[in-house]
Design a protein around this motif. Structure first.
Motif, PDB file in Angstrom:
ATOM      1  N   LEU A 249       0.837  -1.204   0.000  1.00  0.00           N
ATOM      2  CA  LEU A 249       0.000   0.000   0.000  1.00  0.00           C
ATOM      3  C   LEU A 249       0.874   1.257   0.000  1.00  0.00           C
ATOM      4  O   LEU A 249       0.605   2.219  -0.727  1.00  0.00           O
ATOM      5  CB  LEU A 249      -0.927  -0.003   1.214  1.00  0.00           C
ATOM      6  CG  LEU A 249      -2.239  -0.771   1.101  1.00  0.00           C
ATOM      7  CD1 LEU A 249      -2.971  -0.760   2.437  1.00  0.00           C
ATOM      8  CD2 LEU A 249      -3.134  -0.170   0.017  1.00  0.00           C
ATOM      9  N   GLY A 250       1.892   1.245   0.833  1.00  0.00           N
ATOM     10  CA  GLY A 250       2.777   2.399   0.908  1.00  0.00           C
ATOM     11  C   GLY A 250       3.506   2.661  -0.394  1.00  0.00           C
ATOM     12  O   GLY A 250       3.740   3.820  -0.765  1.00  0.00           O
ATOM     13  N   ASP A 251       3.847   1.591  -1.117  1.00  0.00           N
ATOM     14  CA  ASP A 251       4.554   1.722  -2.393  1.00  0.00           C
ATOM     15  C   ASP A 251       3.601   1.896  -3.568  1.00  0.00           C
ATOM     16  O   ASP A 251       4.057   2.031  -4.711  1.00  0.00           O
ATOM     17  CB  ASP A 251       5.419   0.479  -2.645  1.00  0.00           C
ATOM     18  CG  ASP A 251       6.560   0.339  -1.651  1.00  0.00           C
ATOM     19  OD1 ASP A 251       6.886   1.338  -0.989  1.00  0.00           O
ATOM     20  OD2 ASP A 251       7.090  -0.783  -1.518  1.00  0.00           O
ATOM     21  N   ALA A 252       2.283   1.837  -3.284  1.00  0.00           N
ATOM     22  CA  ALA A 252       1.270   1.897  -4.357  1.00  0.00           C
ATOM     23  C   ALA A 252       1.535   0.832  -5.413  1.00  0.00           C
ATOM     24  O   ALA A 252       1.437   1.067  -6.622  1.00  0.00           O
ATOM     25  CB  ALA A 252       1.222   3.288  -4.983  1.00  0.00           C
ATOM     26  N   ASP A 253       1.868  -0.381  -4.936  1.00  0.00           N
ATOM     27  CA  ASP A 253       2.233  -1.497  -5.818  1.00  0.00           C
ATOM     28  C   ASP A 253       1.073  -2.486  -5.893  1.00  0.00           C
ATOM     29  O   ASP A 253       0.888  -3.315  -4.994  1.00  0.00           O
ATOM     30  CB  ASP A 253       3.495  -2.177  -5.264  1.00  0.00           C
ATOM     31  CG  ASP A 253       4.054  -3.231  -6.197  1.00  0.00           C
ATOM     32  OD1 ASP A 253       3.297  -3.756  -7.041  1.00  0.00           O
ATOM     33  OD2 ASP A 253       5.252  -3.559  -6.073  1.00  0.00           O
ATOM     34  N   ASN A 254       0.284  -2.412  -6.952  1.00  0.00           N
ATOM     35  CA  ASN A 254      -0.888  -3.273  -7.090  1.00  0.00           C
ATOM     36  C   ASN A 254      -0.524  -4.753  -7.171  1.00  0.00           C
ATOM     37  O   ASN A 254      -1.224  -5.604  -6.617  1.00  0.00           O
ATOM     38  CB  ASN A 254      -1.695  -2.878  -8.331  1.00  0.00           C
ATOM     39  CG  ASN A 254      -2.551  -1.648  -8.096  1.00  0.00           C
ATOM     40  OD1 ASN A 254      -3.285  -1.569  -7.114  1.00  0.00           O
ATOM     41  ND2 ASN A 254      -2.459  -0.679  -8.994  1.00  0.00           N
ATOM     42  N   GLU A 255       0.561  -5.074  -7.872  1.00  0.00           N
ATOM     43  CA  GLU A 255       0.959  -6.471  -8.029  1.00  0.00           C
ATOM     44  C   GLU A 255       1.353  -7.075  -6.681  1.00  0.00           C
ATOM     45  O   GLU A 255       0.929  -8.184  -6.334  1.00  0.00           O
ATOM     46  CB  GLU A 255       2.112  -6.589  -9.017  1.00  0.00           C
ATOM     47  CG  GLU A 255       2.605  -8.019  -9.233  1.00  0.00           C
ATOM     48  CD  GLU A 255       1.542  -8.957  -9.775  1.00  0.00           C
ATOM     49  OE1 GLU A 255       1.510 -10.135  -9.356  1.00  0.00           O
ATOM     50  OE2 GLU A 255       0.722  -8.514 -10.622  1.00  0.00           O
ATOM     51  N   ALA A 256       2.150  -6.360  -5.905  1.00  0.00           N
ATOM     52  CA  ALA A 256       2.556  -6.857  -4.587  1.00  0.00           C
ATOM     53  C   ALA A 256       1.356  -6.953  -3.657  1.00  0.00           C
ATOM     54  O   ALA A 256       1.255  -7.886  -2.841  1.00  0.00           O
ATOM     55  CB  ALA A 256       3.617  -5.936  -3.987  1.00  0.00           C
ATOM     56  N   LEU A 257       0.436  -6.009  -3.789  1.00  0.00           N
ATOM     57  CA  LEU A 257      -0.763  -6.033  -2.956  1.00  0.00           C
ATOM     58  C   LEU A 257      -1.630  -7.231  -3.300  1.00  0.00           C
ATOM     59  O   LEU A 257      -2.197  -7.883  -2.412  1.00  0.00           O
ATOM     60  CB  LEU A 257      -1.546  -4.733  -3.156  1.00  0.00           C
ATOM     61  CG  LEU A 257      -2.678  -4.431  -2.172  1.00  0.00           C
ATOM     62  CD1 LEU A 257      -2.194  -4.504  -0.728  1.00  0.00           C
ATOM     63  CD2 LEU A 257      -3.270  -3.056  -2.465  1.00  0.00           C
TER      64      LEU A 257
ATOM     65  N   ILE B 291      -9.114  -9.742 -11.044  1.00  0.00           N
ATOM     66  CA  ILE B 291      -9.816  -8.919 -12.029  1.00  0.00           C
ATOM     67  C   ILE B 291      -9.685  -7.433 -11.718  1.00  0.00           C
ATOM     68  O   ILE B 291      -9.604  -6.589 -12.621  1.00  0.00           O
ATOM     69  CB  ILE B 291     -11.296  -9.341 -12.105  1.00  0.00           C
ATOM     70  CG1 ILE B 291     -11.396 -10.709 -12.791  1.00  0.00           C
ATOM     71  CG2 ILE B 291     -12.155  -8.314 -12.832  1.00  0.00           C
ATOM     72  CD1 ILE B 291     -12.767 -11.307 -12.758  1.00  0.00           C
ATOM     73  N   ASN B 292      -9.626  -7.098 -10.438  1.00  0.00           N
ATOM     74  CA  ASN B 292      -9.547  -5.692 -10.018  1.00  0.00           C
ATOM     75  C   ASN B 292      -8.135  -5.277  -9.611  1.00  0.00           C
ATOM     76  O   ASN B 292      -7.969  -4.287  -8.896  1.00  0.00           O
ATOM     77  CB  ASN B 292     -10.514  -5.456  -8.855  1.00  0.00           C
ATOM     78  CG  ASN B 292     -11.962  -5.593  -9.279  1.00  0.00           C
ATOM     79  OD1 ASN B 292     -12.555  -4.678  -9.835  1.00  0.00           O
ATOM     80  ND2 ASN B 292     -12.533  -6.761  -9.018  1.00  0.00           N
ATOM     81  N   LYS B 293      -7.145  -5.995 -10.102  1.00  0.00           N
ATOM     82  CA  LYS B 293      -5.760  -5.773  -9.664  1.00  0.00           C
ATOM     83  C   LYS B 293      -5.321  -4.316  -9.806  1.00  0.00           C
ATOM     84  O   LYS B 293      -4.696  -3.760  -8.902  1.00  0.00           O
ATOM     85  CB  LYS B 293      -4.806  -6.675 -10.456  1.00  0.00           C
ATOM     86  CG  LYS B 293      -3.361  -6.537 -10.005  1.00  0.00           C
ATOM     87  CD  LYS B 293      -2.446  -7.495 -10.742  1.00  0.00           C
ATOM     88  CE  LYS B 293      -2.146  -7.009 -12.148  1.00  0.00           C
ATOM     89  NZ  LYS B 293      -1.080  -7.799 -12.793  1.00  0.00           N
ATOM     90  N   GLU B 294      -5.640  -3.687 -10.906  1.00  0.00           N
ATOM     91  CA  GLU B 294      -5.160  -2.325 -11.147  1.00  0.00           C
ATOM     92  C   GLU B 294      -5.832  -1.293 -10.242  1.00  0.00           C
ATOM     93  O   GLU B 294      -5.395  -0.138 -10.190  1.00  0.00           O
ATOM     94  CB  GLU B 294      -5.379  -1.944 -12.612  1.00  0.00           C
ATOM     95  CG  GLU B 294      -4.671  -2.853 -13.603  1.00  0.00           C
ATOM     96  CD  GLU B 294      -3.178  -2.993 -13.322  1.00  0.00           C
ATOM     97  OE1 GLU B 294      -2.552  -1.955 -12.984  1.00  0.00           O
ATOM     98  OE2 GLU B 294      -2.653  -4.111 -13.418  1.00  0.00           O
TER      99      GLU B 294
ATOM    100  N   THR C 157      -8.646   1.218  -4.055  1.00  0.00           N
ATOM    101  CA  THR C 157      -9.820   0.656  -3.367  1.00  0.00           C
ATOM    102  C   THR C 157      -9.539   0.428  -1.893  1.00  0.00           C
ATOM    103  O   THR C 157     -10.328   0.822  -1.018  1.00  0.00           O
ATOM    104  CB  THR C 157     -10.239  -0.673  -4.025  1.00  0.00           C
ATOM    105  OG1 THR C 157     -10.586  -0.432  -5.393  1.00  0.00           O
ATOM    106  CG2 THR C 157     -11.436  -1.280  -3.303  1.00  0.00           C
ATOM    107  N   PHE C 158      -8.414  -0.212  -1.593  1.00  0.00           N
ATOM    108  CA  PHE C 158      -8.092  -0.520  -0.196  1.00  0.00           C
ATOM    109  C   PHE C 158      -7.778   0.752   0.596  1.00  0.00           C
ATOM    110  O   PHE C 158      -8.116   0.854   1.778  1.00  0.00           O
ATOM    111  CB  PHE C 158      -6.910  -1.483  -0.118  1.00  0.00           C
ATOM    112  CG  PHE C 158      -7.195  -2.858  -0.674  1.00  0.00           C
ATOM    113  CD1 PHE C 158      -8.484  -3.239  -1.015  1.00  0.00           C
ATOM    114  CD2 PHE C 158      -6.176  -3.769  -0.881  1.00  0.00           C
ATOM    115  CE1 PHE C 158      -8.749  -4.498  -1.536  1.00  0.00           C
ATOM    116  CE2 PHE C 158      -6.431  -5.031  -1.390  1.00  0.00           C
ATOM    117  CZ  PHE C 158      -7.721  -5.396  -1.730  1.00  0.00           C
ATOM    118  N   THR C 159      -7.149   1.712  -0.046  1.00  0.00           N
ATOM    119  CA  THR C 159      -6.837   2.967   0.638  1.00  0.00           C
ATOM    120  C   THR C 159      -8.110   3.724   0.991  1.00  0.00           C
ATOM    121  O   THR C 159      -8.267   4.210   2.122  1.00  0.00           O
ATOM    122  CB  THR C 159      -5.923   3.846  -0.231  1.00  0.00           C
ATOM    123  OG1 THR C 159      -4.691   3.154  -0.487  1.00  0.00           O
ATOM    124  CG2 THR C 159      -5.621   5.169   0.468  1.00  0.00           C
ATOM    125  N   ASP C 160      -9.031   3.816   0.039  1.00  0.00           N
ATOM    126  CA  ASP C 160     -10.295   4.519   0.286  1.00  0.00           C
ATOM    127  C   ASP C 160     -11.090   3.845   1.399  1.00  0.00           C
ATOM    128  O   ASP C 160     -11.649   4.509   2.275  1.00  0.00           O
ATOM    129  CB  ASP C 160     -11.138   4.566  -0.990  1.00  0.00           C
ATOM    130  CG  ASP C 160     -10.549   5.500  -2.040  1.00  0.00           C
ATOM    131  OD1 ASP C 160      -9.650   6.283  -1.696  1.00  0.00           O
ATOM    132  OD2 ASP C 160     -10.994   5.426  -3.205  1.00  0.00           O
TER     133      ASP C 160
END
Length: 445
Positions: A89-97, A120-123, A128-131
């Protein structure tokens, strides 16, 4: 309702005080038979339930976490996953998340529906998680209506990325209601106070289970609503967390001898253990429960918290829902279109054909509506499905998605198109029975 407003309510305050005084009393003694091990589990108090916590999970090699089942082992696993989630989350890395979230779903046995949604919602995962995290920290999720994914899987995710949020699953919900019932009985209340009506959800098991688990805490006129996914689930997860956190601050029990960062999780663990099975007051109550679970199999509304799981076909990403019924897996379109079902007997037959033809080698989807019946398609899942069922081969796309979620199929990424291998570590395909197949599909609870 904000946290401060909720905690100021008289009914809530009185329950918190009562609970804080009874954490180590025999009032919360409980016992049941674990359906897998066949052993009796029992506790003498809520704190004793925490000490006897048991949740077996597989090793997480990517995080260098060994398998375990104790509270301490689970804490190590969750701590490792939490660090990955927060780092991503801190790195804004969707793949790692995505990978960290999937590790968590595997730990909790809640991959069904959730992994496909994550992929499907990876990007959009970071946003989404931050909000949602910000809304949960603010104590208000009402504005997320229609956009919030919060169910038995995602309550685990948000409990790790948010501060002081418990995992509000069916076991914890059941135990919370059970505590409230005892409180109402001791204080001679005939009705559960509105702000203590913690919603419950049924256990995940087949509708023909002879000895079902009870997660409904009702007793006489003391009743609780059903849990709905989304905002409803999140709101009650917040209230439960606020209540338990406040209760710990008022208690002088052994929970407060634990290090601060695990106290709330320890109370959650105690509730989790007690809520496995509340038992039934009578045989009549047990029969009513079985009837209610069977009725879910035919319900019109698909709800992931009421036994129906959302899923997506793997090639075209078409949304559908499935239900693990008494003799078959039922599926239907998102718009309640024509249902398609797969009997457990047929699935066993399909797996037997695939095992005979491929063993440990990869096999394709190969489910053309025209080429399979004409005998022109390559051997694969669609061909095996048609050979066993004589039904439309494209329907096997749904079966492929379900069996991949259940880890019976392992995706093979080396070739073009969709290929899988049979999971020989999970199943012995030479001796596969319908009963064992159903056990795997209903593996985690």
């Amino acid at each position: 309702m904000t946290k401060s407003t909720y905690l100021r309510q008289t009914d809530v305050q009185e329950f918190i005080q009562w609970l804080a005084e009874n954490l180590e009393t025999s009032l919360f003694a409980h016992q049941y038979v674990d359906r897998r091990s066949k052993r009796q589990w029992q506790c003498a108090s809520l704190f004793d339930a925490y000490k006897k916590y048991d949740w077996g999970f597989s090793a997480i090699p990517e995080l260098e976490v060994e398998k375990g089942s104790s509270f301490e082992a689970n804490h190590i696993a969750l701590d490792a996953i939490q660090k990955e989630l927060k780092q991503a989350l801190g790195d804004a890395d969707n793949e790692a998340l995505l990978q960290a979230a999937k590790s968590l779903m595997a730990w909790g046995g809640v991959t069904n529906g959730n992994n496909k949604w994550l992929e499907i919602n990876k990007e959009l995962l970071v946003d989404t998680f931050t909000d949602t995290k910000e809304a949960l920290h603010a104590g208000c999720v009402d504005h997320l209506t229609g956009a919030l994914r919060f169910n038995a899987g995602f309550t685990k995710l948000y409990a790790l990325i948010c501060d002081d949020l418990i995992i509000y699953d069916s076991r914890v919900a059941a135990a919370l209601g059970w505590l409230v019932v005892k409180y109402c009985q001791e204080t001679q209340r005939s009705k559960v106070p509105e702000l203590l009506r913690f919603p419950w959800a049924a256990a995940k098991e087949a509708s023909t289970t002879v000895n079902p688990k009870n997660r409904c805490p009702k007793s006489g006129t003391l009743r609780f609503p059903g849990l709905r996914s989304g905002v409803h689930h999140a709101q009650w997860a917040l209230r439960a967390s606020w209540l338990l956190e406040k209760m710990l601050g008022m208690s002088d029990s052994s929970f407060n001898l634990l290090v601060p960062q695990v106290r709330l999780r320890a109370v959650e663990a105690a509730l989790f253990m007690i809520g496995y099975d509340l038992g039934f007051d009578s045989e009549v109550e047990r029969e009513r429960h079985v009837f209610a679970v069977q009725a879910q199999e035919h319900t019109i509304q698909a709800d992931v918290d009421e036994g129906w799981y959302e899923c997506y076909t793997l090639a075209r990403k078409n949304l559908f829902y499935y239900f693990l019924g008494a003799t078959r897996i039922q599926t239907r379109n998102a718009n309640n279109g024509a249902p398609v079902s797969f009997s457990y007997q047929d699935i066993r037959g399909i797996l037997a054909l695939l095992w005979a033809d491929f063993r440990k080698d990869p096999f394709p989807l190969s489910n053309s509506a025209d080429r399979v019946p004409a005998g022109l398609a390559r051997n694969g899942l669609g061909v095996a499905y048609y050979a066993v069922t004589q039904s439309s081969p494209p329907a096997s796309s749904r079966l492929a998605a379900i069996l991949e979620e259940s880890q019976i199929f392992i995706r093979n990424w080396e070739g073009r198109g969709l290929y899988w291998q049979l999971n020989t570590q999970l199943l012995d395909f030479d001796k596969l029975s319908v009963e064992r197949l159903m056990d795997v599909l209903l593996e985690r609870d």
